[in-house]
Design an enzyme around this catalytic site. Structure first.
Site, PDB file in Angstrom:
ATOM      1  N   ARG A  50       0.809  -1.223   0.000  1.00 34.23           N
ATOM      2  CA  ARG A  50       0.000   0.000   0.000  1.00 34.23           C
ATOM      3  C   ARG A  50       0.844   1.275   0.000  1.00 34.23           C
ATOM      4  O   ARG A  50       0.327   2.364  -0.170  1.00 34.23           O
ATOM      5  CB  ARG A  50      -0.955  -0.019   1.196  1.00 34.23           C
ATOM      6  CG  ARG A  50      -2.138  -0.940   0.908  1.00 34.23           C
ATOM      7  CD  ARG A  50      -3.303  -0.637   1.773  1.00 34.23           C
ATOM      8  NE  ARG A  50      -2.925  -0.738   3.186  1.00 34.23           N
ATOM      9  CZ  ARG A  50      -3.778  -0.589   4.178  1.00 34.23           C
ATOM     10  NH1 ARG A  50      -5.031  -0.329   3.945  1.00 34.23           N
ATOM     11  NH2 ARG A  50      -3.367  -0.713   5.425  1.00 34.23           N
ATOM     12  N   LYS A 156       6.133 -17.217   9.659  1.00 31.29           N
ATOM     13  CA  LYS A 156       5.672 -17.448  11.016  1.00 31.29           C
ATOM     14  C   LYS A 156       5.187 -16.136  11.635  1.00 31.29           C
ATOM     15  O   LYS A 156       5.583 -15.083  11.141  1.00 31.29           O
ATOM     16  CB  LYS A 156       6.768 -18.071  11.865  1.00 31.29           C
ATOM     17  CG  LYS A 156       7.947 -17.142  12.144  1.00 31.29           C
ATOM     18  CD  LYS A 156       8.937 -17.805  13.036  1.00 31.29           C
ATOM     19  CE  LYS A 156       8.731 -17.420  14.477  1.00 31.29           C
ATOM     20  NZ  LYS A 156       9.360 -16.138  14.860  1.00 31.29           N
ATOM     21  N   ASP A 185      10.160 -21.831   8.223  1.00 31.70           N
ATOM     22  CA  ASP A 185      10.905 -21.700   9.468  1.00 31.70           C
ATOM     23  C   ASP A 185      12.332 -21.456   9.004  1.00 31.70           C
ATOM     24  O   ASP A 185      13.003 -22.387   8.532  1.00 31.70           O
ATOM     25  CB  ASP A 185      10.830 -22.993  10.292  1.00 31.70           C
ATOM     26  CG  ASP A 185      11.577 -22.837  11.609  1.00 31.70           C
ATOM     27  OD1 ASP A 185      12.651 -22.197  11.602  1.00 31.70           O
ATOM     28  OD2 ASP A 185      11.109 -23.339  12.628  1.00 31.70           O
ATOM     29  N   HIS A 186      12.788 -20.222   9.099  1.00 36.22           N
ATOM     30  CA  HIS A 186      14.041 -19.894   8.388  1.00 36.22           C
ATOM     31  C   HIS A 186      15.251 -20.664   8.937  1.00 36.22           C
ATOM     32  O   HIS A 186      16.249 -20.808   8.263  1.00 36.22           O
ATOM     33  CB  HIS A 186      14.286 -18.383   8.332  1.00 36.22           C
ATOM     34  CG  HIS A 186      14.820 -17.780   9.593  1.00 36.22           C
ATOM     35  ND1 HIS A 186      14.030 -17.471  10.669  1.00 36.22           N
ATOM     36  CD2 HIS A 186      16.082 -17.439   9.952  1.00 36.22           C
ATOM     37  CE1 HIS A 186      14.779 -16.948  11.622  1.00 36.22           C
ATOM     38  NE2 HIS A 186      16.040 -16.931  11.218  1.00 36.22           N
ATOM     39  N   LYS A 190      19.135 -22.686   7.117  1.00 38.00           N
ATOM     40  CA  LYS A 190      20.541 -22.398   7.454  1.00 38.00           C
ATOM     41  C   LYS A 190      21.396 -23.589   7.066  1.00 38.00           C
ATOM     42  O   LYS A 190      21.058 -24.726   7.377  1.00 38.00           O
ATOM     43  CB  LYS A 190      20.679 -22.099   8.959  1.00 38.00           C
ATOM     44  CG  LYS A 190      20.011 -20.785   9.380  1.00 38.00           C
ATOM     45  CD  LYS A 190      20.248 -20.503  10.858  1.00 38.00           C
ATOM     46  CE  LYS A 190      19.385 -19.374  11.369  1.00 38.00           C
ATOM     47  NZ  LYS A 190      19.922 -18.033  11.199  1.00 38.00           N
ATOM     48  N   GLU A 224      20.621 -14.410  21.729  1.00 38.17           N
ATOM     49  CA  GLU A 224      20.676 -13.215  20.883  1.00 38.17           C
ATOM     50  C   GLU A 224      21.170 -12.031  21.695  1.00 38.17           C
ATOM     51  O   GLU A 224      20.893 -11.942  22.895  1.00 38.17           O
ATOM     52  CB  GLU A 224      19.288 -12.877  20.354  1.00 38.17           C
ATOM     53  CG  GLU A 224      18.695 -13.949  19.489  1.00 38.17           C
ATOM     54  CD  GLU A 224      17.406 -13.454  18.856  1.00 38.17           C
ATOM     55  OE1 GLU A 224      17.492 -12.798  17.815  1.00 38.17           O
ATOM     56  OE2 GLU A 224      16.340 -13.698  19.429  1.00 38.17           O
ATOM     57  N   ASP A 243       7.960 -17.396  19.999  1.00 37.62           N
ATOM     58  CA  ASP A 243       8.781 -16.782  18.950  1.00 37.62           C
ATOM     59  C   ASP A 243       9.942 -17.687  18.531  1.00 37.62           C
ATOM     60  O   ASP A 243      10.332 -17.703  17.367  1.00 37.62           O
ATOM     61  CB  ASP A 243       9.316 -15.437  19.484  1.00 37.62           C
ATOM     62  CG  ASP A 243      10.049 -14.639  18.430  1.00 37.62           C
ATOM     63  OD1 ASP A 243       9.503 -14.503  17.316  1.00 37.62           O
ATOM     64  OD2 ASP A 243      11.166 -14.148  18.714  1.00 37.62           O
ATOM     65  N   HIS A 248      11.851 -22.654  15.810  1.00 38.78           N
ATOM     66  CA  HIS A 248      13.273 -22.857  15.516  1.00 38.78           C
ATOM     67  C   HIS A 248      13.918 -23.920  16.416  1.00 38.78           C
ATOM     68  O   HIS A 248      14.615 -24.810  15.956  1.00 38.78           O
ATOM     69  CB  HIS A 248      14.056 -21.554  15.661  1.00 38.78           C
ATOM     70  CG  HIS A 248      13.450 -20.402  14.907  1.00 38.78           C
ATOM     71  ND1 HIS A 248      12.843 -20.557  13.695  1.00 38.78           N
ATOM     72  CD2 HIS A 248      13.372 -19.080  15.195  1.00 38.78           C
ATOM     73  CE1 HIS A 248      12.406 -19.372  13.268  1.00 38.78           C
ATOM     74  NE2 HIS A 248      12.717 -18.463  14.162  1.00 38.78           N
ATOM     75  N   LYS A 348      16.714 -12.885  24.568  1.00 35.39           N
ATOM     76  CA  LYS A 348      17.142 -11.610  23.978  1.00 35.39           C
ATOM     77  C   LYS A 348      18.092 -10.921  24.954  1.00 35.39           C
ATOM     78  O   LYS A 348      18.015 -11.138  26.165  1.00 35.39           O
ATOM     79  CB  LYS A 348      15.936 -10.701  23.764  1.00 35.39           C
ATOM     80  CG  LYS A 348      14.850 -11.304  22.886  1.00 35.39           C
ATOM     81  CD  LYS A 348      15.001 -10.864  21.464  1.00 35.39           C
ATOM     82  CE  LYS A 348      13.902 -11.351  20.577  1.00 35.39           C
ATOM     83  NZ  LYS A 348      14.337 -11.526  19.201  1.00 35.39           N
ATOM     84  N   LYS A 353      25.768 -13.456  20.822  1.00 31.64           N
ATOM     85  CA  LYS A 353      24.911 -14.083  19.830  1.00 31.64           C
ATOM     86  C   LYS A 353      25.524 -15.430  19.495  1.00 31.64           C
ATOM     87  O   LYS A 353      26.654 -15.515  19.015  1.00 31.64           O
ATOM     88  CB  LYS A 353      24.814 -13.233  18.564  1.00 31.64           C
ATOM     89  CG  LYS A 353      24.032 -13.948  17.465  1.00 31.64           C
ATOM     90  CD  LYS A 353      23.478 -13.000  16.415  1.00 31.64           C
ATOM     91  CE  LYS A 353      22.741 -13.748  15.311  1.00 31.64           C
ATOM     92  NZ  LYS A 353      21.423 -14.227  15.694  1.00 31.64           N
TER      93      LYS A 353
HETATM   94  C1  BG6 Z   1      12.833 -14.879  14.306  1.00 34.51           C
HETATM   95  C2  BG6 Z   1      12.288 -14.294  15.574  1.00 34.51           C
HETATM   96  O1  BG6 Z   1      12.023 -15.930  13.861  1.00 34.51           O
HETATM   97  O2  BG6 Z   1      14.136 -15.372  14.536  1.00 34.51           O
HETATM   98  C3  BG6 Z   1      13.179 -13.183  16.081  1.00 34.51           C
HETATM   99  O3  BG6 Z   1      10.991 -13.791  15.343  1.00 34.51           O
HETATM  100  C4  BG6 Z   1      14.589 -13.670  16.216  1.00 34.51           C
HETATM  101  O4  BG6 Z   1      12.730 -12.675  17.322  1.00 34.51           O
HETATM  102  C5  BG6 Z   1      15.056 -14.361  14.936  1.00 34.51           C
HETATM  103  O5  BG6 Z   1      15.415 -12.558  16.489  1.00 34.51           O
HETATM  104  C6  BG6 Z   1      16.402 -15.021  15.129  1.00 34.51           C
HETATM  105  O6  BG6 Z   1      16.871 -15.431  13.890  1.00 34.51           O
HETATM  106  P1  BG6 Z   1      18.437 -15.597  13.624  1.00 34.51           P
HETATM  107  O7  BG6 Z   1      18.497 -16.155  12.256  1.00 34.51           O
HETATM  108  O8  BG6 Z   1      19.037 -14.234  13.776  1.00 34.51           O
HETATM  109  O9  BG6 Z   1      18.931 -16.534  14.678  1.00 34.51           O
END
Ligand code: BG6
Length: 505
Positions: A50, A156, A185-186, A190, A224, A243, A248, A348, A353
């Protein structure tokens, strides 16, 4: 890098084309696929949203900024212009039926121009509450009738709890075939996560000891150093359990725990994973507090920067009970994993990380060695470092050089970046390539999503019934609340992180 695949002409619609995900992840990933020759000869990318852009060029200029900031290849040696010519933007309201009429005629025009029916991908990079309505409109307008060539990608969160996930799955199943639905689910994209399967099932060395006879426990950490940033309103509805754990972390657990698939067929792999999810012991309501820990960050200092408490973040309730940290202990009730605890933690604003999976083996008997030789004796440990370091390490005992038999633990390390010259596609590259090719192996099937919700439902319910009284209970730059240490220490273990000498600054 491999060469071009013979893929059919493809139109990729990105709904939410002016959003953050498009800018940070989707366009950089598509551009890298283009550079690596993984996109079809004929393809176009159509952003729909939009936001107003004066022209396609203005849209492309915004996307280029994202590529320069977030892509692993930056501007790709001047190739951007050629890629950008295939990208356009349409300012349309996704809740308006006319939008889908325009999309239909647009697809028909392309089919005429290309002289063939193209594959069409609809990527829903939109707020989750819009996804069902958009799916209904796509179905009503008969845009996804051909399940072989029309695909829909969902980000997600997939549902907010078991019931809403079931309802959403049910709704989608009335409109689409399961194999045209791609739930992302990213983590599954990886490289290092996918390699867990190669490591386990392409080597004869490890599988024979991959069971409760030899494995003492397993740990999964996804830590993280970022806070919730500008996602306060989303996070207030989610929390770390929804989350990170529901998706994950449970997916990582499945990779570690699944039985060997008989083939790499998408459903075979997903069947084996769903078996693990179904076998995870559902924690009894009265045991939830003994087996889980939740935390929320206070304000403080993180790497020289002052940061706000979670409750002071934008769009967050100042008395919020939402957790930004979770630790939990699970068991998998099957023969292979009987009585092997699996400890998981995520949070968090933690000290560093790192995403790590460690498999801790039982101690070897020490009989042969005098006590002084074995003062630093440690059991074998296998570490999959998923990110930021991408490595696999095996810890074993070695004799220290010198006249005496003194032992200490050492690591044997396989480092991806060194071994493969730094070529590491981003998760979204792998996943988008799979969507374009029509390979759903790395995507969540409906039953997997529901099985994962079943695992966390008792925890969600017990937490809802007993509000936290000690929040905030951890400071930024720590490893979470003290209770998380106690959770694992009670069993005689401690959480592990990578040795500091190996960390990238
Ligand atoms: C996402 C979460 O799915 O994954 C985020 O919603 C999180 O809160 C992120 O920060 C972490 O992904 P990665 O690839 O940085 O470990």
């Amino acid at each position: 890098m491999e060469g071009k695949k013979n893929l059919p002409p493809t139109i990729i619609f990105i709904f939410g084309g002016s959003g953050d995900l498009t800018n940070r992840k989707l366009i950089p990933a598509l551009f890298n696929l283009y550079l690596d020759n993984f996109l079809p000869e004929k393809f176009v990318v159509v952003g729909v949203g939009r936001t107003t852009f004066a022209s396609d060029d203005e849209y492309r200029a915004k996307l280029l900024e994202g590529v320069q900031q977030f892509s692993r290849t930056k501007d790709g040696n001047g190739e951007w212009q050629k890629f950008a010519e295939r990208v356009s933007y349409h300012e349309l309201d996704l809740l308006n039926t006319d939008t889908y009429t325009s999309i239909t005629s647009w697809v028909n025009d392309k089919a005429k121009e290309w002289n063939t029916q193209p594959n069409v991908v609809f990527y829903l990079a939109v707020a989750p509450q819009l996804a069902p309505d958009i799916a209904v409109k796509l179905s009503e307008q008969k845009l996804c009738l051909d399940s072989k060539t029309r695909r829909i990608v969902f980000e997600k969160p997939f549902g907010h709890d078991l019931q809403s996930a079931r309802e959403l799955n049910k709704l989608l199943s009335t409109m689409f075939a399961e194999d045209q639905i791609y739930r992302i689910d990213h983590y599954l994209g990886k490289e290092t996560v996918q390699n867990i399967l190669a490591f386990r099932f392409a080597n004869g060395l490890f599988e024979p000891v991959w069971n409760s006879n030899y494995i003492d426990h397993v740990q999964i950490t996804a830590a993280e150093t970022v806070g919730v940033e500008d996602r306060g309103s989303y996070y207030e509805q989610a929390g770390a359990l929804r989350d990170m754990v529901q998706n994950h972390i449970l997916q990582l657990l499945c990779m570690i725990a699944m039985e060997a698939p008989i083939s790499f067929d998408a459903n075979e792999i997903r069947n084996k994973k769903v078996d693990v999810l179904n076998a995870i012991r559902k924690i009894d309501p009265e045991d939830v507090h003994a087996n889980t820990v939740r935390g929320q960050y206070s304000g403080g200092w993180l790497k020289g920067k002052q940061v706000q408490a979670y409750r002071e973040e934008k769009n967050v309730n100042p008395q919020s009970p939402v957790e930004t940290f979770v630790a939990a202990k699970f068991y998998i009730d099957n023969w292979r994993w009987r009585n092997v605890p699996i400890y998981v933690r995520t949070g968090k604003y933690l000290h560093e990380k790192t995403t790590l999976v460690t498999v801790h083996f039982k101690e070897a008997p020490r009989y042969s060695f005098p006590p002084e030789a074995a003062e630093t004796w440690r059991p074998n440990r296998l570490t999959f470092s998923i990110q930021p370091e991408t490595s696999i390490r095996i810890r074993f005992q070695a004799k220290r050089p010198g006249p005496n038999m003194i032992l200490n633990p050492v690591d044997m390390v396989f480092n991806y970046a060194e071994a493969y010259g730094g070529y590491e596609p981003e998760a979204y590259e792998t996943l988008l390539a799979d969507v374009i090719e029509g390979d759903p192996t790395l995507f969540m099937r409906a039953d997997q999503v529901e099985a994962a919700w079943k695992v966390i439902t008792p925890i969600l319910e017990a937490w809802q019934n007993r509000m936290p009284i000690d929040f905030p209970n951890y400071s930024p730059d720590s490893w979470g609340p003290e209770d998380a240490e106690a959770l694992i220490a009670r069993d005689g273990h401690n959480w592990v992180s990578l040795p500091s000498s190996t960390k990238k600054e």
